[in-house]
Design a protein around this motif. Structure first.
Motif, PDB file in Angstrom:
ATOM      1  N   ALA A  20      11.515   3.280  -1.934  1.00 15.75           N
ATOM      2  CA  ALA A  20      12.670   3.799  -1.210  1.00 15.75           C
ATOM      3  C   ALA A  20      12.843   5.285  -1.544  1.00 15.75           C
ATOM      4  CB  ALA A  20      13.926   3.016  -1.592  1.00 15.75           C
ATOM      5  N   PHE A  21      12.568   5.621  -2.803  1.00 14.92           N
ATOM      6  CA  PHE A  21      12.432   7.015  -3.236  1.00 14.92           C
ATOM      7  C   PHE A  21      11.110   7.115  -3.970  1.00 14.92           C
ATOM      8  CE2 PHE A  21      17.082   6.446  -3.106  1.00 14.92           C
ATOM      9  CZ  PHE A  21      17.382   7.413  -2.163  1.00 14.92           C
ATOM     10  N   TYR A  22      10.338   8.147  -3.700  1.00 15.04           N
ATOM     11  CA  TYR A  22       9.032   8.286  -4.326  1.00 15.04           C
ATOM     12  C   TYR A  22       9.200   8.436  -5.827  1.00 15.04           C
ATOM     13  CZ  TYR A  22       7.807   9.094   0.518  1.00 15.04           C
ATOM     14  OH  TYR A  22       7.669   8.959   1.870  1.00 15.04           O
ATOM     15  N   GLY A  23       8.379   7.710  -6.553  1.00 14.62           N
ATOM     16  CA  GLY A  23       8.479   7.684  -8.008  1.00 14.62           C
ATOM     17  C   GLY A  23       9.065   6.383  -8.519  1.00 14.62           C
ATOM     18  N   ASN A  24       9.696   5.602  -7.631  1.00 11.48           N
ATOM     19  CA  ASN A  24      10.234   4.294  -8.034  1.00 11.48           C
ATOM     20  C   ASN A  24       9.149   3.241  -8.164  1.00 11.48           C
ATOM     21  OD1 ASN A  24      12.791   5.342  -7.973  1.00 11.48           O
ATOM     22  ND2 ASN A  24      13.570   4.034  -6.335  1.00 11.48           N
ATOM     23  N   GLU A  25       7.975   3.511  -7.573  1.00 10.59           N
ATOM     24  CA  GLU A  25       6.920   2.499  -7.537  1.00 10.59           C
ATOM     25  C   GLU A  25       6.409   2.202  -8.942  1.00 10.59           C
ATOM     26  OE1 GLU A  25       6.726   5.568  -6.392  1.00 10.59           O
ATOM     27  OE2 GLU A  25       6.111   5.657  -4.295  1.00 10.59           O
ATOM     28  N   LYS A  26       6.213   0.926  -9.208  1.00 12.14           N
ATOM     29  CA  LYS A  26       5.613   0.485 -10.473  1.00 12.14           C
ATOM     30  C   LYS A  26       4.558  -0.565 -10.149  1.00 12.14           C
ATOM     31  CE  LYS A  26       9.644   1.363 -13.408  1.00 12.14           C
ATOM     32  NZ  LYS A  26      10.423   2.050 -12.363  1.00 12.14           N
ATOM     33  N   GLU A  27       3.587  -0.656 -11.039  1.00  8.49           N
ATOM     34  CA  GLU A  27       2.495  -1.590 -10.791  1.00  8.49           C
ATOM     35  C   GLU A  27       2.998  -3.028 -10.776  1.00  8.49           C
ATOM     36  OE1 GLU A  27      -1.130  -1.273 -12.904  1.00  8.49           O
ATOM     37  OE2 GLU A  27      -1.184   0.925 -12.839  1.00  8.49           O
ATOM     38  N   ALA A  28       2.556  -3.757  -9.784  1.00 11.39           N
ATOM     39  CA  ALA A  28       2.815  -5.192  -9.700  1.00 11.39           C
ATOM     40  C   ALA A  28       1.564  -5.822  -9.106  1.00 11.39           C
ATOM     41  CB  ALA A  28       4.031  -5.477  -8.824  1.00 11.39           C
ATOM     42  N   ARG A  29       1.058  -6.815  -9.770  1.00  9.31           N
ATOM     43  CA  ARG A  29      -0.181  -7.467  -9.338  1.00  9.31           C
ATOM     44  C   ARG A  29       0.027  -8.970  -9.254  1.00  9.31           C
ATOM     45  NH1 ARG A  29      -4.469  -3.717 -10.304  1.00  9.31           N
ATOM     46  NH2 ARG A  29      -3.727  -1.919 -11.502  1.00  9.31           N
ATOM     47  N   PRO A  30      -0.661  -9.618  -8.321  1.00  8.44           N
ATOM     48  CA  PRO A  30      -0.568 -11.081  -8.260  1.00  8.44           C
ATOM     49  C   PRO A  30      -1.057 -11.689  -9.572  1.00  8.44           C
ATOM     50  CG  PRO A  30      -1.663 -10.203  -6.320  1.00  8.44           C
ATOM     51  CD  PRO A  30      -1.537  -9.074  -7.289  1.00  8.44           C
ATOM     52  N   PRO A  31      -0.409 -12.737 -10.051  1.00  5.41           N
ATOM     53  CA  PRO A  31      -0.844 -13.363 -11.307  1.00  5.41           C
ATOM     54  C   PRO A  31      -2.245 -13.937 -11.187  1.00  5.41           C
ATOM     55  CG  PRO A  31       0.837 -14.682 -10.199  1.00  5.41           C
ATOM     56  CD  PRO A  31       0.774 -13.394  -9.469  1.00  5.41           C
ATOM     57  N   ALA A  32      -3.118 -13.521 -12.090  1.00  2.32           N
ATOM     58  CA  ALA A  32      -4.525 -13.930 -12.030  1.00  2.32           C
ATOM     59  C   ALA A  32      -4.687 -15.443 -12.116  1.00  2.32           C
ATOM     60  CB  ALA A  32      -5.307 -13.246 -13.142  1.00  2.32           C
ATOM     61  N   LYS A  33      -3.841 -16.092 -12.872  1.00  2.98           N
ATOM     62  CA  LYS A  33      -3.979 -17.539 -13.087  1.00  2.98           C
ATOM     63  C   LYS A  33      -3.648 -18.360 -11.844  1.00  2.98           C
ATOM     64  CE  LYS A  33       0.746 -18.065 -14.870  1.00  2.98           C
ATOM     65  NZ  LYS A  33       1.565 -18.516 -16.018  1.00  2.98           N
ATOM     66  N   GLU A  34      -3.046 -17.725 -10.841  1.00  3.36           N
ATOM     67  CA  GLU A  34      -2.611 -18.473  -9.658  1.00  3.36           C
ATOM     68  C   GLU A  34      -3.732 -18.705  -8.644  1.00  3.36           C
ATOM     69  OE1 GLU A  34       0.044 -20.003  -9.086  1.00  3.36           O
ATOM     70  OE2 GLU A  34       1.624 -19.144 -10.340  1.00  3.36           O
ATOM     71  N   ASN A  35      -4.868 -18.052  -8.811  1.00  2.00           N
ATOM     72  CA  ASN A  35      -5.995 -18.227  -7.884  1.00  2.00           C
ATOM     73  C   ASN A  35      -5.569 -17.941  -6.445  1.00  2.00           C
ATOM     74  OD1 ASN A  35      -8.650 -18.810  -7.191  1.00  2.00           O
ATOM     75  ND2 ASN A  35      -8.251 -21.003  -6.927  1.00  2.00           N
ATOM     76  N   ILE A  36      -5.178 -16.695  -6.202  1.00  2.00           N
ATOM     77  CA  ILE A  36      -4.618 -16.279  -4.921  1.00  2.00           C
ATOM     78  C   ILE A  36      -5.709 -16.201  -3.855  1.00  2.00           C
ATOM     79  CG2 ILE A  36      -3.425 -14.412  -3.718  1.00  2.00           C
ATOM     80  CD1 ILE A  36      -1.689 -15.971  -5.710  1.00  2.00           C
ATOM     81  N   THR A  61      -3.615 -11.755  -0.163  1.00  5.74           N
ATOM     82  CA  THR A  61      -2.567 -10.902  -0.728  1.00  5.74           C
ATOM     83  C   THR A  61      -1.983  -9.981   0.340  1.00  5.74           C
ATOM     84  OG1 THR A  61      -3.579 -10.919  -2.930  1.00  5.74           O
ATOM     85  CG2 THR A  61      -2.014  -9.142  -2.454  1.00  5.74           C
ATOM     86  N   ILE A  62      -0.662 -10.025   0.463  1.00  6.96           N
ATOM     87  CA  ILE A  62       0.089  -9.144   1.352  1.00  6.96           C
ATOM     88  C   ILE A  62       0.849  -8.150   0.488  1.00  6.96           C
ATOM     89  CG2 ILE A  62       1.922  -9.011   3.083  1.00  6.96           C
ATOM     90  CD1 ILE A  62       1.227 -11.960   3.784  1.00  6.96           C
ATOM     91  N   ALA A  63       0.704  -6.869   0.784  1.00  3.82           N
ATOM     92  CA  ALA A  63       1.433  -5.819   0.062  1.00  3.82           C
ATOM     93  C   ALA A  63       2.441  -5.178   1.004  1.00  3.82           C
ATOM     94  CB  ALA A  63       0.465  -4.775  -0.481  1.00  3.82           C
ATOM     95  N   LEU A  64       3.622  -4.856   0.476  1.00  2.00           N
ATOM     96  CA  LEU A  64       4.706  -4.292   1.274  1.00  2.00           C
ATOM     97  C   LEU A  64       5.229  -3.010   0.636  1.00  2.00           C
ATOM     98  CD1 LEU A  64       6.812  -7.575   1.731  1.00  2.00           C
ATOM     99  CD2 LEU A  64       4.991  -6.732   3.228  1.00  2.00           C
ATOM    100  N   GLY A  65       5.417  -1.993   1.452  1.00  8.26           N
ATOM    101  CA  GLY A  65       6.072  -0.762   1.020  1.00  8.26           C
ATOM    102  C   GLY A  65       6.869  -0.220   2.185  1.00  8.26           C
ATOM    103  N   HIS A  66       7.980   0.415   1.915  1.00  9.11           N
ATOM    104  CA  HIS A  66       8.762   0.951   3.033  1.00  9.11           C
ATOM    105  C   HIS A  66       8.060   2.154   3.664  1.00  9.11           C
ATOM    106  CE1 HIS A  66      12.079   1.924   5.594  1.00  9.11           C
ATOM    107  NE2 HIS A  66      12.233   3.111   5.039  1.00  9.11           N
ATOM    108  N   SER A  67       7.756   3.154   2.859  1.00 13.76           N
ATOM    109  CA  SER A  67       7.055   4.330   3.373  1.00 13.76           C
ATOM    110  C   SER A  67       5.550   4.091   3.349  1.00 13.76           C
ATOM    111  CB  SER A  67       7.378   5.563   2.527  1.00 13.76           C
ATOM    112  OG  SER A  67       6.476   6.616   2.804  1.00 13.76           O
ATOM    113  N   PRO A  68       4.833   4.567   4.363  1.00 16.52           N
ATOM    114  CA  PRO A  68       3.375   4.394   4.365  1.00 16.52           C
ATOM    115  C   PRO A  68       2.676   5.113   3.221  1.00 16.52           C
ATOM    116  CG  PRO A  68       4.058   5.847   6.156  1.00 16.52           C
ATOM    117  CD  PRO A  68       5.308   5.236   5.597  1.00 16.52           C
ATOM    118  N   ASN A  69       3.362   6.040   2.568  1.00 20.40           N
ATOM    119  CA  ASN A  69       2.764   6.693   1.400  1.00 20.40           C
ATOM    120  C   ASN A  69       2.428   5.714   0.286  1.00 20.40           C
ATOM    121  OD1 ASN A  69       2.501   9.481   2.019  1.00 20.40           O
ATOM    122  ND2 ASN A  69       4.715   9.737   1.885  1.00 20.40           N
ATOM    123  N   ILE A  70       2.938   4.476   0.384  1.00 23.17           N
ATOM    124  CA  ILE A  70       2.638   3.484  -0.636  1.00 23.17           C
ATOM    125  C   ILE A  70       1.136   3.248  -0.756  1.00 23.17           C
ATOM    126  CG2 ILE A  70       2.779   1.458   0.879  1.00 23.17           C
ATOM    127  CD1 ILE A  70       4.141   1.763  -2.723  1.00 23.17           C
TER     128      ILE A  70
END
Length: 273
Positions: free
Chosen positions: A162-178, A181-190
């Motif tokens: 929502a404001f640049y710099g708020n982004e933090k790493e988030a990854r799907p849990p490896a143990k879940e055998n995904i 994966t769908i990734a979402l960000g408001h601004s395309p700069n994500i």
């Protein structure tokens, strides 16, 4: 003769305004299903509502429900003003889908009084997130959720830019055998943050740009003019979609960038809707 031409011009301009601003286009994107995902999947994206829930060809929930989604993703900017939030939440509450996800946009943090920006308090922002959760919508702020479908597990990861710099790493849990994966960000700069961080995805969805909202000569102008509109295949296994959104900001007009609800079919053929 002059009066007739003037009337014709006004009628044409009015028809163009109505078609471009008040008629929603439902777009379909067909995507390859990875072998790990054992079922076809329908995902619907809503973005940049800005308080506008009803259009000439229906309301948001009705149009989404006809698409019969397995997952619905709302990529920010629900309102232009906080008083619009109850109406928007009532509309989202009519969507018939078990899995609805939301990520915040910049308009979850402020509105405009005329042309002057007015920031919300942290308490007002927290109340918006609370009311979303109360409505049964999963809010993702730099975190991932797992959707346990019959044909495999789907990860939905939402990043708060929502404001640049708020982004933090988030990854799907490896143990879940995904499987997908769908990734979402408001601004395309994500997309730059994800690439720098080495975070993988199958489908990335963003909004924010409104497709320019007013496009002249078929081009998007301004600071996001270098981004595409709609679907872009990044490589063999990754897709990036930038949604034109539904509402408007500052000027209640669209031109060359109709409001849209985006639907994605992962595997199989386009369903009849």
């Amino acid at each position: 003769m002059t009066a007739v031409l003037a009337a014709a011009g006004i009628s044409l301009a009015l028809a163009l305004y109505v078609h471009q601003t008040w008629v929603v286009q439902r777009t379909w994107t067909m995507l390859k299903r990875p072998s790990a995902l054992k079922q076809d999947l329908t995902v619907v994206q809503i973005s940049d509502v800005h308080g506008k829930t009803t259009f000439l060809n229906g309301n948001i929930s009705g149009m989404v429900n006809k698409l019969k989604p397995d997952i619905v993703c709302v990529t920010g900017d629900l309102t232009n003003h906080l008083w619009q939030l109850p109406k928007v939440l009532r509309e989202l509450g009519q969507i018939k889908c078990k899995y609805i996800f939301f990520i915040p946009g910049n308009h979850e943090w402020y509105d405009y009084i005329g042309l002057r920006q007015r920031m919300y308090t942290p308490e007002q922002y927290a109340e918006t997130m609370r009311r979303l959760r109360q409505a049964g919508i999963v809010t993702l702020e730099n975190e991932c959720a797992v959707v346990p479908l019959k044909g495999g597990k789907v990860a939905v990861c939402g990043y708060d830019n929502a404001f640049y710099g708020n982004e933090k790493e988030a990854r799907p849990p490896a143990k879940e055998n995904i499987a997908y994966t769908i990734a979402l960000g408001h601004s395309p700069n994500i997309v730059h943050f994800l690439e720098r961080s080495g975070i993988g995805f199958d489908l990335l969805m963003a909004g924010h740009t409104h497709g320019g909202q007013i496009r002249l000569f078929g081009r998007q102008h301004g600071k996001y003019g270098h981004f595409h509109i709609g679907h872009k295949q990044l490589d063999t296994n990754r897709s990036f979609y930038i949604n034109r959104g539904l509402g408007t900001v500052l000027i209640p007009l669209r031109l060359g960038s109709r409001p849209e609800i985006a639907a994605f079919r992962v595997g199989g053929s386009r369903p009849r809707t």
